[in-house]
Write an enzyme that holds these catalytic residues in place. Sequence first.
Site, short mmCIF file in Angstrom:
data_model
loop_
_atom_site.label_atom_id
_atom_site.label_comp_id
_atom_site.label_asym_id
_atom_site.label_seq_id
_atom_site.Cartn_x
_atom_site.Cartn_y
_atom_site.Cartn_z
N ARG A 32 -49.52 -19.83 56.11
CA ARG A 32 -49.26 -20.36 57.46
C ARG A 32 -47.80 -20.70 57.67
NH1 ARG A 32 -54.39 -24.45 57.90
NH2 ARG A 32 -56.05 -22.90 57.88
N ARG A 36 -47.31 -23.95 63.42
CA ARG A 36 -47.14 -25.14 64.25
C ARG A 36 -46.14 -26.15 63.72
NH1 ARG A 36 -53.08 -27.29 64.58
NH2 ARG A 36 -52.88 -26.80 62.34
N ARG A 45 -45.05 -21.04 72.05
CA ARG A 45 -46.43 -21.20 72.48
C ARG A 45 -46.49 -21.87 73.85
NH1 ARG A 45 -51.87 -22.89 69.17
NH2 ARG A 45 -53.25 -22.84 70.98
N ASP A 82 -55.08 -13.72 62.94
CA ASP A 82 -56.17 -14.63 62.61
C ASP A 82 -57.29 -13.85 61.95
OD1 ASP A 82 -58.85 -16.27 63.47
OD2 ASP A 82 -57.11 -17.59 63.34
N TYR A 156 -68.38 -17.98 60.15
CA TYR A 156 -68.01 -18.21 61.55
C TYR A 156 -68.92 -17.43 62.49
CZ TYR A 156 -63.65 -20.52 60.12
OH TYR A 156 -62.73 -21.38 59.61
#
Length: 349
Positions: A32, A36, A45, A82, A156
């Site tokens: 990652r 963020r 974003r 993703d 998921y």
Amino acid sequence: MADQPSDQTTDKPLLAVLRGERRDPPPVWMMRQAGRYLPEYRALRAEKGGFLDMVYDPPAAAEITLQPLRRFALDAAILFSDILIVPHALGQNLSFVAGEGPRLAPPLSGAELAEFEPAPERFELIYETVRQVKAQLSPETTFLGFAGSPWTVATYMVAGEGSREQAEARQLAYRDPGKFGAIIAAIEESTIGYLVGQADAGVDAVQLFDSWSGSLAPTEFERWVIAPTARIVAKLRALRPDLTIIGFPKGAGGKLPAYARETGVDALGLDETVDPLWAHASLPDGMPVQGNLDPLALIAGGPALEKAVRVILSALEERPHVFNLGHGIQQTTPIEHVQQLFRLLGKAV
């Protein structure tokens, strides 16, 4: 494991290590690393909108992939995307709810895979991102693609969202292994094509993320983690022999040696709960490993970070080693602590 690196890979230190060569200091990337914790990511974003919108916007996704390489002496770029792109391409509706995470509809706990309308064309935007990144990477930088492993993606798809215990998927696997096996098979087939497409577009290596593998009992781990991963690796070996494959079964613990022996992956990612001394003693001789700094030690910084880095480097000093985190870098990680990490690793900041 793959053969020793050829002359074509010696200019890419991280790829050389994944193929069995020892380098000092070890090459480094961070799971990652594009995301963020970076103010430039947050700014983009805010401009572009939702997460999925950016994933399917090749110029934006390429820019996000490249952002951390401009700040830190990273030896690899990892594709900004993703793991749930595969179920989206299989026809399950995908959205991301602010503050809550991904949602897939309808959940396969009550629906059938045959009801979905496959949309493999969704992969094409990801391949275009790969091409745009590849055109901008320096020759010594390894380019990593990825996909979710079948078990984790299935959790998921069955529940329609993430969960800590993966109870819905585990129950379905026990109650109706035929239905669950069909879901796994569909994910496998789609994942193989997806990773071949990433390789053809320009990635050097791929990582299979099995983020929820630690929730399974040993026999279920063999059936739903090791066996599907081994089939994917074997097929990729046949289709793209030069593609290097990292397996990352988070939470596998004592099942890691079996995973390493039986899946055929080139290198193994270690999460932060794994003792690196145990890993070195227990895994196949010479097998490259990746990891395994606790992301919270990176948030702590200072002496705690220095000690954690020293322990990992010492434990793995005789094995091909790519320095990484034990899982993804967290949103609250201070930039100056990442800079400290690179100084500790002997990398320019």
